[in-house]
Design a protein around this motif. Structure first.
Motif, PDB file in Angstrom:
ATOM      1  N   PHE A  33       0.837  -1.191   0.000  1.00 27.56           N
ATOM      2  CA  PHE A  33       0.000   0.000   0.000  1.00 27.56           C
ATOM      3  C   PHE A  33       0.876   1.247   0.000  1.00 27.56           C
ATOM      4  O   PHE A  33       1.918   1.278   0.652  1.00 27.56           O
ATOM      5  N   TYR A  35       0.494   5.298   1.002  1.00 24.58           N
ATOM      6  CA  TYR A  35      -0.330   6.306   1.651  1.00 24.58           C
ATOM      7  C   TYR A  35       0.395   7.645   1.629  1.00 24.58           C
ATOM      8  O   TYR A  35       1.618   7.711   1.621  1.00 24.58           O
ATOM      9  N   LEU A  45      -5.106   6.781   1.209  1.00 25.30           N
ATOM     10  CA  LEU A  45      -4.603   5.683   0.385  1.00 25.30           C
ATOM     11  C   LEU A  45      -4.437   6.176  -1.047  1.00 25.30           C
ATOM     12  O   LEU A  45      -5.373   6.704  -1.646  1.00 25.30           O
ATOM     13  N   TYR A  48      -2.828   0.510  -4.108  1.00 26.31           N
ATOM     14  CA  TYR A  48      -2.367  -0.713  -3.485  1.00 26.31           C
ATOM     15  C   TYR A  48      -2.317  -1.862  -4.467  1.00 26.31           C
ATOM     16  O   TYR A  48      -3.016  -1.864  -5.484  1.00 26.31           O
ATOM     17  N   GLN A 102      -1.430  -4.277   8.727  1.00 27.81           N
ATOM     18  CA  GLN A 102      -0.506  -3.679   7.773  1.00 27.81           C
ATOM     19  C   GLN A 102       0.732  -3.212   8.533  1.00 27.81           C
ATOM     20  O   GLN A 102       0.621  -2.630   9.617  1.00 27.81           O
TER      21      GLN A 102
ATOM     22  N   ASN B  96      -7.490  -3.183   1.776  1.00 24.20           N
ATOM     23  CA  ASN B  96      -7.065  -1.829   2.108  1.00 24.20           C
ATOM     24  C   ASN B  96      -7.843  -1.268   3.295  1.00 24.20           C
ATOM     25  O   ASN B  96      -8.918  -1.746   3.647  1.00 24.20           O
TER      26      ASN B  96
END
Lengths: 113, 109
Positions: A33, A35, A45, A48, A102, B96
């Motif tokens: 990901f 960010y 975000l 990803y 994450q 996500n």
């Protein structure tokens, strides 16, 4: 101690220049990901990947930003041309389908003058 | 659209006082909620997740589906709790996370 690594840690550049940020996810993780962190928006975000395939890049300005995973050990985020409003901290994180946490890298602090 | 709201950007409490960091979400499905924390000069890291129903560093958070909230609480704040706290939402079947704008907690000695 496996960790996500990001380079560079700091980048100062002039408006119009190309910026490339790199991320090495934790070995064995299949999701990556990107960010962006700003005071006003918090953590947004940008894009990803899952198994190196881009799944969602709707948060990314398409005209100047691009994200790729040339291989499982490298993810890149590129800005061309950069603008002052791109100044922020950019975080990379990696994860796995096996668990829902994450793991974040240390971030790249970008300043565009 | 799904959204995570943290109404307080800044929160200051005295050491030993109770602390509550608010988080509200909007999502019509079955949410998975998390709290992430970023201490000074450290990486963003997971603090706790609602499915674990655990207490980490004295913090707890209960998912209230009726109020669509996931507030983070600690009965007695410590100076080392000073940090940036982010509430995050994961949708059904997704990888996500959607983060709130964060709350900076300062615990005053």
């Amino acid at each position: 101690d496996a960790r996500v690594t990001q380079t560079p840690r700091h980048k100062v550049t002039e408006m119009g220049q190309e910026v490339t940020m790199r991320c090495q996810p934790i070995l064995g993780h299949n999701t990556v990901f990107w960010y962006r962190q700003t005071m006003m928006q918090g953590l947004e975000l940008l894009a990803y990947f899952r198994n190196r395939a881009p799944l969602d890049d709707s948060g990314m300005p398409k005209d100047r930003f691009s994200a790729e995973m040339p291989d499982a050990t490298l993810a890149t985020l590129k800005i061309q041309p950069s603008e002052p409003r791109d100044s922020a901290v950019y975080f990379c994180a990696s994860g796995s389908d096996s668990f829902n946490e994450q793991f974040f890298g240390p971030g790249t602090r970008l300043t565009v003058l | 659209a799904q959204r995570v709201t943290q109404p307080e950007k800044l929160l200051s409490v005295f050491k030993g006082a109770p602390v509550e960091l608010k988080c509200n979400y909007s999502y019509s499905g079955s949410p998975e909620l998390f709290w992430y924390v970023q201490y000074s000069r450290q990486r963003l890291q997971l603090l706790l997740r609602h499915i674990s129903r655990e207490s980490i560093k004295g913090f707890t958070a209960d998912l209230n589906k009726g109020e669509t909230s996931f507030h983070l609480k600690k009965p007695f704040a410590q100076e080392e709790d000073s940090a940036m706290y982010y509430c995050a939402l994961r949708l059904d079947g997704a990888n996500n996370l959607f983060f709130g704008t964060g709350t900076r907690l300062t615990v005053i000695p």
